[in-house]
Design an enzyme around this catalytic site. Sequence first.
Site, PDB file in Angstrom:
ATOM      1  N   THR A  21      14.255  23.067  47.218  1.00 54.65           N
ATOM      2  CA  THR A  21      13.530  21.746  47.329  1.00 54.65           C
ATOM      3  C   THR A  21      14.626  20.814  47.460  1.00 54.65           C
ATOM      4  O   THR A  21      15.693  20.591  46.883  1.00 54.65           O
ATOM      5  CB  THR A  21      12.682  21.282  46.151  1.00 54.65           C
ATOM      6  OG1 THR A  21      11.553  22.176  46.429  1.00 54.65           O
ATOM      7  CG2 THR A  21      12.363  20.006  46.221  1.00 54.65           C
ATOM      8  N   HIS A  36       4.414  31.428  47.423  1.00 52.15           N
ATOM      9  CA  HIS A  36       4.805  31.006  46.058  1.00 52.15           C
ATOM     10  C   HIS A  36       4.023  30.932  44.867  1.00 52.15           C
ATOM     11  O   HIS A  36       3.092  30.343  44.811  1.00 52.15           O
ATOM     12  CB  HIS A  36       5.304  29.581  46.419  1.00 52.15           C
ATOM     13  CG  HIS A  36       6.438  28.921  45.142  1.00 52.15           C
ATOM     14  ND1 HIS A  36       6.510  29.637  44.180  1.00 52.15           N
ATOM     15  CD2 HIS A  36       7.082  27.535  45.120  1.00 52.15           C
ATOM     16  CE1 HIS A  36       7.623  28.799  43.379  1.00 52.15           C
ATOM     17  NE2 HIS A  36       7.629  27.823  44.094  1.00 52.15           N
ATOM     18  N   ASN A  95       7.279  29.710  39.075  1.00 51.98           N
ATOM     19  CA  ASN A  95       7.841  28.523  38.873  1.00 51.98           C
ATOM     20  C   ASN A  95       7.077  27.426  38.169  1.00 51.98           C
ATOM     21  O   ASN A  95       6.928  26.182  38.367  1.00 51.98           O
ATOM     22  CB  ASN A  95       8.837  27.771  39.679  1.00 51.98           C
ATOM     23  CG  ASN A  95      10.023  28.877  39.912  1.00 51.98           C
ATOM     24  OD1 ASN A  95      10.351  29.523  39.142  1.00 51.98           O
ATOM     25  ND2 ASN A  95      10.775  28.573  41.035  1.00 51.98           N
ATOM     26  N   TYR A 151       3.934  26.551  39.434  1.00 52.02           N
ATOM     27  CA  TYR A 151       3.092  26.093  40.331  1.00 52.02           C
ATOM     28  C   TYR A 151       1.476  26.650  40.126  1.00 52.02           C
ATOM     29  O   TYR A 151       1.252  27.460  39.589  1.00 52.02           O
ATOM     30  CB  TYR A 151       3.576  25.917  41.763  1.00 52.02           C
ATOM     31  CG  TYR A 151       4.864  25.001  41.469  1.00 52.02           C
ATOM     32  CD1 TYR A 151       4.885  23.791  41.225  1.00 52.02           C
ATOM     33  CD2 TYR A 151       6.096  25.491  41.610  1.00 52.02           C
ATOM     34  CE1 TYR A 151       5.816  23.023  41.105  1.00 52.02           C
ATOM     35  CE2 TYR A 151       7.365  24.699  41.712  1.00 52.02           C
ATOM     36  CZ  TYR A 151       6.992  23.509  41.206  1.00 52.02           C
ATOM     37  OH  TYR A 151       8.183  22.889  40.802  1.00 52.02           O
ATOM     38  N   ARG A 211       6.847  35.379  45.596  1.00 53.09           N
ATOM     39  CA  ARG A 211       7.736  35.111  44.652  1.00 53.09           C
ATOM     40  C   ARG A 211       7.161  35.085  43.120  1.00 53.09           C
ATOM     41  O   ARG A 211       6.359  34.148  43.154  1.00 53.09           O
ATOM     42  CB  ARG A 211       8.557  33.800  45.164  1.00 53.09           C
ATOM     43  CG  ARG A 211       9.822  33.423  44.193  1.00 53.09           C
ATOM     44  CD  ARG A 211      10.676  32.410  44.740  1.00 53.09           C
ATOM     45  NE  ARG A 211      12.146  32.412  44.498  1.00 53.09           N
ATOM     46  CZ  ARG A 211      12.759  31.396  43.868  1.00 53.09           C
ATOM     47  NH1 ARG A 211      12.077  30.383  43.844  1.00 53.09           N
ATOM     48  NH2 ARG A 211      14.030  31.574  43.919  1.00 53.09           N
ATOM     49  N   ASN A 227       8.289  24.117  34.105  1.00 51.07           N
ATOM     50  CA  ASN A 227       6.801  23.255  34.231  1.00 51.07           C
ATOM     51  C   ASN A 227       5.962  23.733  33.086  1.00 51.07           C
ATOM     52  O   ASN A 227       4.681  23.974  33.159  1.00 51.07           O
ATOM     53  CB  ASN A 227       6.362  23.862  35.442  1.00 51.07           C
ATOM     54  CG  ASN A 227       7.170  22.911  36.626  1.00 51.07           C
ATOM     55  OD1 ASN A 227       7.304  21.670  36.537  1.00 51.07           O
ATOM     56  ND2 ASN A 227       7.095  23.404  37.773  1.00 51.07           N
TER      57      ASN A 227
HETATM   58  C1  PHB Z   1      11.839  21.312  42.411  1.00 50.22           C
HETATM   59  O1  PHB Z   1      11.367  20.693  43.246  1.00 50.22           O
HETATM   60  O2  PHB Z   1      12.250  21.352  41.307  1.00 50.22           O
HETATM   61  C2  PHB Z   1      11.363  22.912  42.289  1.00 50.22           C
HETATM   62  C3  PHB Z   1      10.485  23.073  43.557  1.00 50.22           C
HETATM   63  C4  PHB Z   1       9.883  24.405  43.635  1.00 50.22           C
HETATM   64  C5  PHB Z   1      10.365  25.505  42.586  1.00 50.22           C
HETATM   65  C6  PHB Z   1      11.176  25.074  41.472  1.00 50.22           C
HETATM   66  C7  PHB Z   1      11.608  23.835  41.445  1.00 50.22           C
HETATM   67  O3  PHB Z   1       9.948  26.595  42.837  1.00 50.22           O
END
Ligand code: PHB
Length: 362
Positions: A27, A177, A180, A182, A229, A237
């Site tokens: 990102t 995705h 992480n 989301y 992923r 998060n």
């Molecule tokens: C971030 O913007 O910090 C970010 C975005 C996507 C990810 C991990 C971190 O998978």
Amino acid sequence: MKFDHLFSEIKLGDLSLSHRIVMAPLTRCRSSQPGDIPNDMNAEYYRQRSSAALIISEATQISPQGKGYAFTPGIHSDEQISGWKKVTDAVHEQGGYIFMQLWHVGRVSHSKLQPDNTLPVAPSAIAVEGQAFTEEGMFDFETPRALDLSEIPGIIEQYRLAAINAKKAGFDGVEIHAANGYLLEQFIKDGTNKRSDIYGGSIENRVRLALEVTQAVTDVWPGDKVGIRISPTGKFNSMTDSNPQAVYHYLVEKLNQFNLAYLHIVEKFGEGGVEVEKFDFEQLRHTFNGAYMANGGYNGESAEKSLSNDKSDLVAFGVPFISNPDLPQRIKQGASLTTANADTFYGGQEEGYIDYPSMTAG
Ligand code: PHB
């Protein structure tokens, strides 16, 4: 050190990758405004890095609702498709390959970033800790709105349309995705999913959305042009799960029906590798029927070792690619690596983005 395994060819579907060093999704928050549109500068950034065996694009919002950070690009408007076409053309001109990472952030957003300033959505009304990065600055995360069962088909449709748009934009494939913290991971892990319908409770129910999204995406793209992923041990998060080994073993077994190109595993995330939890990644490697892409704090030596010990098929590098556009060549030659400046990771213009030199062409 010799890097015989790192610099050996591999077939990924019908793509012939000349080595094993992948550029991980990063990102960078530098799309054009208004409209979160990829631009010429973004195309130049990816062009500079096209000696990666494969580039995975920065996480890209599949819909206005899927957005969680200011200035991240989307793939839901015609202008964004045209903008991404500049990126894919630039990479292809250099002989590179690029997949798009399809992203819905779920609760990791803010009403200031959402259509009509409504609350972000999530499996359950549980807030993430910390602050959201908006165009107006940082704001505490809000408690999201739990998605109604009737809204789930619409979420899957967002992924399907984004997959179609990625094709129009000239990508070689897509990465789902599901890592992480989301949206898809919010469903998978039981710390964030307290639902009592068919999308919550049992492991089978919690992975249902990820599998239905994979089905929708592979209705658009052949399975061998789709990766996914995951981050089984990730805490980023505010994520937790009571039994990640069982959850992810089940998920990967079920993913095999789609004959995906690769499974991309975030084994470690963040400075110094904060993940301490014990996890048997090799179980997933042996369960999965496609290529295993390892990620998280690797360098040339540890990547070569992972490949030569048959622990992975590909290794994705993130931060090193920010400051070393010609990373594969540097590793091959044993050249020193430039350290990335974290102050310019997110947002801004050319500085810290397209001004890191290559060893050869400037
Ligand atoms: C971030 O913007 O910090 C970010 C975005 C996507 C990810 C991990 C971190 O998978």
